[in-house]
Enzyme design. Sequence first.
Site, PDB file in Angstrom:
ATOM      1  CB  CYS A  77      -0.888   0.010   1.233  1.00 32.17           C
ATOM      2  SG  CYS A  77      -1.829  -1.498   1.424  1.00 32.17           S
ATOM      3  NE  ARG A  90       4.052   1.260  -1.485  1.00 31.09           N
ATOM      4  CZ  ARG A  90       5.111   0.675  -0.958  1.00 31.09           C
ATOM      5  NH1 ARG A  90       6.308   1.015  -1.351  1.00 31.09           N
ATOM      6  NH2 ARG A  90       4.983  -0.243  -0.030  1.00 31.09           N
ATOM      7  CD1 TRP A 106      -2.309  -4.847  -4.713  1.00 31.51           C
ATOM      8  CD2 TRP A 106      -1.888  -6.096  -2.904  1.00 31.51           C
ATOM      9  NE1 TRP A 106      -2.128  -6.150  -5.125  1.00 31.51           N
ATOM     10  CE2 TRP A 106      -1.874  -6.942  -4.035  1.00 31.51           C
ATOM     11  CE3 TRP A 106      -1.645  -6.675  -1.657  1.00 31.51           C
ATOM     12  CZ2 TRP A 106      -1.622  -8.306  -3.968  1.00 31.51           C
ATOM     13  CZ3 TRP A 106      -1.399  -8.044  -1.576  1.00 31.51           C
ATOM     14  CH2 TRP A 106      -1.389  -8.837  -2.729  1.00 31.51           C
ATOM     15  CG  ASN A 153       2.603  -1.297   3.288  1.00 33.19           C
ATOM     16  OD1 ASN A 153       1.995  -2.287   2.878  1.00 33.19           O
ATOM     17  ND2 ASN A 153       3.723  -0.865   2.744  1.00 33.19           N
ATOM     18  N   GLY A 154       1.152  -3.661   5.551  1.00 31.04           N
ATOM     19  CA  GLY A 154       1.639  -4.869   6.218  1.00 31.04           C
ATOM     20  C   GLY A 154       0.474  -5.739   6.635  1.00 31.04           C
ATOM     21  CD  GLU A 181      11.131  -9.515 -17.261  1.00 29.57           C
ATOM     22  OE1 GLU A 181      10.929 -10.318 -16.337  1.00 29.57           O
ATOM     23  OE2 GLU A 181      10.718  -8.344 -17.239  1.00 29.57           O
ATOM     24  CE  LYS A 224       7.430  -6.804 -17.391  1.00 31.46           C
ATOM     25  NZ  LYS A 224       8.502  -7.198 -16.553  1.00 31.46           N
ATOM     26  CD  GLU A 226       4.455  -7.918 -14.472  1.00 32.77           C
ATOM     27  OE1 GLU A 226       4.497  -7.436 -13.353  1.00 32.77           O
ATOM     28  OE2 GLU A 226       5.348  -7.725 -15.332  1.00 32.77           O
ATOM     29  CG  HIS A 270      11.849 -33.221 -21.822  1.00 34.11           C
ATOM     30  ND1 HIS A 270      12.294 -34.515 -21.812  1.00 34.11           N
ATOM     31  CD2 HIS A 270      12.816 -32.495 -22.435  1.00 34.11           C
ATOM     32  CE1 HIS A 270      13.495 -34.571 -22.371  1.00 34.11           C
ATOM     33  NE2 HIS A 270      13.831 -33.357 -22.753  1.00 34.11           N
ATOM     34  CE  LYS A 300       7.968  -0.472 -10.320  1.00 35.90           C
ATOM     35  NZ  LYS A 300       8.228  -1.170 -11.597  1.00 35.90           N
TER      36      LYS A 300
HETATM   37  C1  AGP Z   1       7.875  -6.813 -12.599  1.00 36.10           C
HETATM   38  O1  AGP Z   1       7.297  -6.555 -13.827  1.00 36.10           O
HETATM   39  C2  AGP Z   1       6.977  -7.200 -11.555  1.00 36.10           C
HETATM   40  N1  AGP Z   1       5.963  -6.251 -11.325  1.00 36.10           N
HETATM   41  C3  AGP Z   1       7.522  -7.896 -10.333  1.00 36.10           C
HETATM   42  O2  AGP Z   1       7.792  -9.205 -10.739  1.00 36.10           O
HETATM   43  C4  AGP Z   1       8.776  -7.326  -9.629  1.00 36.10           C
HETATM   44  O3  AGP Z   1       9.884  -7.471 -10.446  1.00 36.10           O
HETATM   45  C5  AGP Z   1       8.982  -8.059  -8.299  1.00 36.10           C
HETATM   46  O4  AGP Z   1       7.877  -7.820  -7.481  1.00 36.10           O
HETATM   47  C6  AGP Z   1      10.266  -7.693  -7.602  1.00 36.10           C
HETATM   48  O5  AGP Z   1      10.294  -6.363  -7.196  1.00 36.10           O
HETATM   49  P1  AGP Z   1      11.631  -5.677  -6.707  1.00 36.10           P
HETATM   50  O6  AGP Z   1      12.564  -5.698  -7.863  1.00 36.10           O
HETATM   51  O7  AGP Z   1      11.235  -4.306  -6.290  1.00 36.10           O
HETATM   52  O8  AGP Z   1      12.166  -6.504  -5.574  1.00 36.10           O
END
Ligand code: AGP
Length: 616
Positions: free
Chosen positions: A2, A27, A77, A103-104, A489, A493, A496, A512, A611
Amino acid sequence: MCGIVGYVGRRNAVPILVQALKDLEYRGYDSAGIAVLAPESNRLVIVKREGKIARLEAALAEAGIPDANLGIGHTRWATHGRPADHNAHPHTSCHGEVVVIHNGIVENYAELRAELVSRGHRFASETDTETVAHLMEEQLAEGHSLLDALRLVAGRLEGSQAIVAASPREPNALVAARVGNAGGIVIGFGEGESFLASDLPALLPHTRRVVFLEDGQFARVSADDVLVVGRDGARLEIPVHEVALDPSSALKGPYPHFMLKEMLEQPEAISDTIRSLVTFEPPTLHLDDVPISPERLRQVQRVVLIGMGTSLHAAMVGRQFVEQIARLPAEADNASEFRHREPVIDARTLVVSVTQSGETVDVLEAMAVAARAGALQITVCNTEGSQATRLADGTVYTRAGVERCVASTKCFTTALAALYGLALWLGHIRGVLDSGELQHHLSELMRVPDACARALELRPAAQRLAAELASTASMLYLGRGLAYPVAMEGALKMKEVSYIHAEGYAAGEMKHGPIALIEPSVPTVAVAPKHALRSKMAANVEQVRARGGRVIAVVTEGDEELIRLADAALPVPEVSRLAEPIVAVVPLQLLAYETAVARGCDVDQPRNLAKTVTVE
Ligand code: AGP
């Protein structure tokens, strides 16, 4: 996850809080709210709404919220309690004596809530946070100050928390707590005003003079004064940092999305990262923020790289850099698995954490495990002053600037550049790389920003492919060697931002199992640049095509054979073998972005994501 903001000063808090929430919306964005202390009535006024900040703004206009010199705000969040107006923060207590943002996770909240209910408290939400407000109100009723009330209540909470609270009883101050690794609290110092936030971007428009609260620290923040105390209430002297981040780098400018802006910034960000590590004529490495002696580094016998999501993929590439350049045994691991596995590490292990934010709880907890085992630690991080940089023995900073899109792009490519530099440095110090070889690698690395700039010219090609991919339900991404984490990756992407199901595999794995998925409606992206076992990848492409599958291939410019073999090609400029992953990922980012745009997705704030992930 959050976003937390607070203001106390002489200006009207409302617009400052709303703008700060917009700066932190990445966030969490399922609901938002603010609370201010109305100066005339000395009453708390709370406005909160499910949905994005725009809905909160409309509600604020409608509510006619008064001007106020003190307030707090939150963008959520959801963890406990579905996204809804009543579950949005801030939360208050029965008598409106305390207002809290958080937050937490309060892990023992059910127990605390039952206890409070038995004492007659009535709850307005299903959140864990509300227990904090009720408990603090009880402490105030017993005559404790607001700061002591927070400190005493924090001592009863299980789990990691970042909390900010205000009360009409102390109308000139906010209080804040950081317990564990659930997220940061940054205090910003202005002229006759002070700010609080979970992250720097919210403070940068106002000040660069900041204090980061550490685990177990509590603060009372007024317009002209900040008091920080420890768990025992004793005053602590905390150093004020001057941060160098440029606030303008966090603005969207003429771009429709932060993701596009941030992808286009990659050549400059990679160049800035390399420049911060290299001195020229002759090119040599200087890792100024890694104050570890060569003797200590020479004791290292093994390197473990950790991260989550995109940063894990960077760690997977970094593992190969360390093995192939520094010739040290290396492995890459998911930080959340690593921390719970009782990993075998000791003082001869170097743990390299990769984290854009430096606040990801899984990474911080894994770092704590590594610290307990006496391992040496270096973090590759984009955020100055973040918790990871404070836990590690040294930091290799990526110079990506603020990344706002939830999907990481420039922080991935800059992390790869930084990891390449780190592996070179380790290899040089350990004597497996002589100065001539080091200089050769550095000059290859310095060609990467231009190559990325040329790879970005593939945007129109990505746009054309996206028009076809927009109706796809499922995709495969394949790669080998250094291109394997790049394939992972690319798939991350795509899922996501476009919500298309996409899986990344080591291409050797295809036969496999995943090959069973091949059919005309499941496109395969083959990441096959020149040096990443290209001829074996060509065989994979043949196998997919032989089963009626459609192939989009990322190839090196001029590879006419693969261009002919694939249904569509995204040719990237040729670079050296170790630099290839940094360039090869660019068309995959573009493809994910353009597909998400074609599908009408919320590119910068995909559903369910945040994020910075500060809960487990
Ligand atoms: C990336 O596109 C993601 N949103 C996510 O996987 C991110 O890389 C991950 O949460 C790690 O975050 P950080 O690099 O701030 O530790």
